[in-house]
Design a protein around this motif. Structure first.
Motif, PDB file in Angstrom:
ATOM      1  N   LEU A   1       0.836  -1.200   0.000  1.00 51.64           N
ATOM      2  CA  LEU A   1       0.000   0.000   0.000  1.00 51.64           C
ATOM      3  C   LEU A   1       0.879   1.261   0.000  1.00 51.64           C
ATOM      4  N   ASN A   2       1.911   1.243   0.825  1.00 45.72           N
ATOM      5  CA  ASN A   2       2.834   2.387   0.869  1.00 45.72           C
ATOM      6  C   ASN A   2       3.566   2.571  -0.458  1.00 45.72           C
ATOM      7  N   ARG A   3       3.886   1.442  -1.078  1.00 44.12           N
ATOM      8  CA  ARG A   3       4.551   1.528  -2.374  1.00 44.12           C
ATOM      9  C   ARG A   3       3.622   2.182  -3.393  1.00 44.12           C
ATOM     10  N   ALA A   4       2.336   1.844  -3.302  1.00 44.25           N
ATOM     11  CA  ALA A   4       1.347   2.427  -4.228  1.00 44.25           C
ATOM     12  C   ALA A   4       1.341   3.953  -4.112  1.00 44.25           C
ATOM     13  N   VAL A   5       1.426   4.466  -2.875  1.00 48.17           N
ATOM     14  CA  VAL A   5       1.434   5.924  -2.674  1.00 48.17           C
ATOM     15  C   VAL A   5       2.684   6.530  -3.321  1.00 48.17           C
ATOM     16  N   ALA A   6       3.831   5.892  -3.083  1.00 55.60           N
ATOM     17  CA  ALA A   6       5.081   6.406  -3.659  1.00 55.60           C
ATOM     18  C   ALA A   6       5.033   6.375  -5.181  1.00 55.60           C
ATOM     19  N   VAL A   7       4.456   5.303  -5.739  1.00 60.48           N
ATOM     20  CA  VAL A   7       4.338   5.195  -7.192  1.00 60.48           C
ATOM     21  C   VAL A   7       3.424   6.296  -7.729  1.00 60.48           C
ATOM     22  N   ALA A   8       2.336   6.585  -6.990  1.00 58.18           N
ATOM     23  CA  ALA A   8       1.427   7.658  -7.416  1.00 58.18           C
ATOM     24  C   ALA A   8       2.162   8.994  -7.476  1.00 58.18           C
ATOM     25  N   MET A   9       3.039   9.232  -6.506  1.00 58.29           N
ATOM     26  CA  MET A   9       3.794  10.480  -6.474  1.00 58.29           C
ATOM     27  C   MET A   9       4.877  10.497  -7.547  1.00 58.29           C
ATOM     28  N   ALA A  10       5.476   9.355  -7.828  1.00 58.24           N
ATOM     29  CA  ALA A  10       6.587   9.299  -8.781  1.00 58.24           C
ATOM     30  C   ALA A  10       6.104   9.198 -10.222  1.00 58.24           C
ATOM     31  N   ASP A  11       5.104   8.339 -10.470  1.00 49.49           N
ATOM     32  CA  ASP A  11       4.703   8.040 -11.853  1.00 49.49           C
ATOM     33  C   ASP A  11       3.309   8.535 -12.210  1.00 49.49           C
ATOM     34  N   GLY A  12       2.638   9.186 -11.286  1.00 45.72           N
ATOM     35  CA  GLY A  12       1.292   9.674 -11.590  1.00 45.72           C
ATOM     36  C   GLY A  12       0.224   8.908 -10.829  1.00 45.72           C
ATOM     37  N   ILE A  13      -0.883   9.614 -10.564  1.00 43.87           N
ATOM     38  CA  ILE A  13      -1.956   9.071  -9.734  1.00 43.87           C
ATOM     39  C   ILE A  13      -2.510   7.770 -10.301  1.00 43.87           C
ATOM     40  N   ALA A  14      -2.663   7.713 -11.632  1.00 51.87           N
ATOM     41  CA  ALA A  14      -3.278   6.531 -12.243  1.00 51.87           C
ATOM     42  C   ALA A  14      -2.488   5.269 -11.909  1.00 51.87           C
ATOM     43  N   ALA A  15      -1.156   5.367 -11.997  1.00 49.55           N
ATOM     44  CA  ALA A  15      -0.313   4.205 -11.709  1.00 49.55           C
ATOM     45  C   ALA A  15      -0.481   3.760 -10.259  1.00 49.55           C
ATOM     46  N   GLY A  16      -0.550   4.745  -9.343  1.00 49.12           N
ATOM     47  CA  GLY A  16      -0.726   4.428  -7.923  1.00 49.12           C
ATOM     48  C   GLY A  16      -2.083   3.824  -7.643  1.00 49.12           C
ATOM     49  N   LEU A  17      -3.130   4.421  -8.245  1.00 41.76           N
ATOM     50  CA  LEU A  17      -4.492   3.917  -8.024  1.00 41.76           C
ATOM     51  C   LEU A  17      -4.639   2.483  -8.518  1.00 41.76           C
ATOM     52  N   ALA A  18      -3.979   2.183  -9.631  1.00 48.19           N
ATOM     53  CA  ALA A  18      -4.058   0.818 -10.176  1.00 48.19           C
ATOM     54  C   ALA A  18      -3.538  -0.180  -9.144  1.00 48.19           C
TER      55      ALA A  18
END
Lengths: 405, 111
Positions: free
Chosen positions: A327-344
């Motif tokens: 879950l934490n990785r998802a947040v970091a991915v959203a910040m790094a690669d964009g919200i869509a990537a994190g939400l996925a």
């Protein structure tokens, strides 16, 4: 009002610094945990009358250990079963006025590994570590863990009985068991720290005790990287406590006043972490500390290195897989690669069911949806999170966010 | 310290004594057992289908077919050992082949 009497201050300092060592040494000699605790208690009581009269000894720890040992000798002399233990004591018996010149070996390492033995139930490991190593009273431990004293006392009695009756050895485990057992010790210390990561004063004391225990573990196991990783993680969390809440409401990272973070603690945390990383033996605590360091050293949310953080979370998921890490990785991915990537990633986690009932899953989803301007979906997710939220500070925060939509 | 090691599984495998004797993992276990402990007694038990349970209630003897408690895993063997401490007993237990699909319960002997 703090007590300014210098002898009282010296006794208090000795209690904080030496309690664990006195208890550990007495258990080592007598093998009797209750006797060790009682005699340590009596030695500190004796110090309160002897030190004002005779002055504070040059080496308070040695004085207290000797005094406790003499009390153990007296007690065992009165018991027929104490004969064998008495012989061991005699070998070490010395005059309290003349503390031994050689360094007393630090027995606390044996004590902490025994307290954290996997054959004990986890809550008992936590309670026993606090009672025997830090000297917190049973009442204080009960209060910190939001339970009543008789419950905590029973837990401690059962744990000590099991150590004796099941033959749990009083020792530092041999090399082949050490990595696994050390992980157990670190888990106990980190749990104690997290219990104390709170605004309540009784519970905050736990965080300080956990940090002190981590420091002493680093000192006693200088060639292991993970104790350093854990200490760094604690320091970097503690450094940011100041900005974490405002008037009892949780403040999200992006809105925290970073000038309230403790620079000295951050510097120390980063230094300890660098020492750990230099050993080139990676482990989950070092990775978590590295993530905390990324946040702690960034001037603001925008300049935070989210790409690095996402990579570190992926590494953490490899070393210590857990859905919370994902879950934490998802947040970091959203910040790094964009919200869509994190939400996925968040949606993937949600459909796996592995975080069902965990409030931060809908709360994280809500936050990402809000950033993406998807107001209706965000509202539903905030409402879902509010049903599950466990603490008041977080509830207030989530309600405020919901109102702002 | 004296311990009883209760060797448990769900009896779905039940290797014969000959199969066990030929199993290198079982050999390794026996070696570990000899290295870390003195064996005071051991017995492999027949399956629970062969067991009989006796209870006396209010003076009346009740004899029934099967084990004392209906559970998934049952005791299939008992080894009584004497060794230095629990960590040695754990090391012995983890080397027993049954630990891989069943489990070994370590019970200190009440002396």
């Amino acid at each position: 009002m703090p007590d300014q009497d210098p002898v009282r201050v010296a006794v208090d300092a000795a209690y904080r610094d030496e309690w664990g060592q006195v208890v550990a040494t007495l258990i080592g000699i007598t093998g009797d945990w209750d006797l060790a605790e009682d005699c340590a208690q009596e030695a500190f009581a004796a110090a309160l009358t002897a030190w004002p009269r005779d002055g504070v000894p040059r080496r308070p720890g040695a004085w207290l250990t000797t005094a406790a040992r003499n009390r153990a000798t007296d007690r065992l002399r009165r018991e027929a079963t104490g004969a064998a233990k008495l012989r061991q004591l005699a070998v070490l018996a010395r005059d309290p006025e003349e503390p031994p010149l050689e360094e007393i070996p630090d027995e606390r390492l044996r004590l902490i590994f025994t307290c954290c033995h996997p054959a004990l139930p986890f809550p008992a490991r936590v309670a026993l570590t606090l009672r025997t190593l830090t000297g917190l009273s049973t009442a204080e431990i009960a209060q910190a863990f939001l339970t009543v004293e008789p419950t905590m006392a029973k837990r401690l009695v059962r744990a000590k009985r099991k150590i004796k009756e099941a033959g749990i050895p009083y020792r530092v485990p041999p090399a082949e068991l050490l990595p696994e057992r050390l992980n157990g010790v670190l888990a106990v210390l980190y749990l104690i720290f997290n219990e104390g990561y709170d605004e309540d004063d009784d519970r905050r004391a736990l965080a300080a005790e956990a940090t002190r225990l981590a420091r002493f573990l680093v000192r006693l196991m200088p060639y292991d990287a993970e104790p350093r990783g854990l200490l760094a993680l604690m320091l970097l969390h503690e450094a940011r406590r100041g900005g974490r809440t405002q008037d009892g409401v949780l403040v999200p990272l992006e809105e925290q006043d970073r000038s309230r973070w403790d620079r000295e603690l951050i510097d120390e945390g980063v230094e300890v972490l660098e020492g750990a990383l230099a050993m080139r033996r990676p482990g989950p605590y070092q990775v978590q500390a590295a993530i905390a360091a990324c946040h702690a050293t960034a001037p603001n949310m925008e300049s935070t290195d989210w790409v690095d953080i996402a990579v570190l979370y992926a590494e953490l998921a490899r070393l210590a897989p857990s859905p919370v890490v994902d879950l934490n990785r998802a947040v970091a991915v959203a910040m790094a690669d964009g919200i869509a990537a994190g939400l996925a990633l968040v949606d993937e986690l949600a459909s796996s069911g592995r975080l069902d009932g965990y409030h931060l899953l809908p709360a994280t989803r809500a936050d990402l949806l809000r950033r993406d301007g998807r107001v209706e979906e965000a509202r539903a997710a905030y409402q879902e999170a509010l049903v599950l939220v466990p603490t008041e500070a977080e509830r207030l925060y989530l309600s405020a966010r919901l109102r702002e939509l | 310290m004296k311990y009883a090691l209760l060797i448990c599984d769900d009896e779905s495998r039940s290797p014969s004594n000959e199969v066990l004797a030929a199993d290198p993992e079982h050999d390794a276990f026996l070696e570990e057992l000899g290295r870390r402990s003195e064996v005071l007694g051991k017995a492999r038990l027949r399956p629970v289908a062969d067991s009989t349970t006796v209870k006396v209630r209010a003076g009346e003897t009740l004899v029934s077919d099967g084990p004392f408690a209906e559970t998934k895993d049952v005791v299939g063997g008992v080894i009584i050992i004497e060794c230095a401490h629990l960590d040695d007993a754990i090391a012995i237990a983890e080397s027993h082949p049954y630990a891989r699909w069943g489990g070994v319960e370590i019970r200190p002997v009440w002396e």
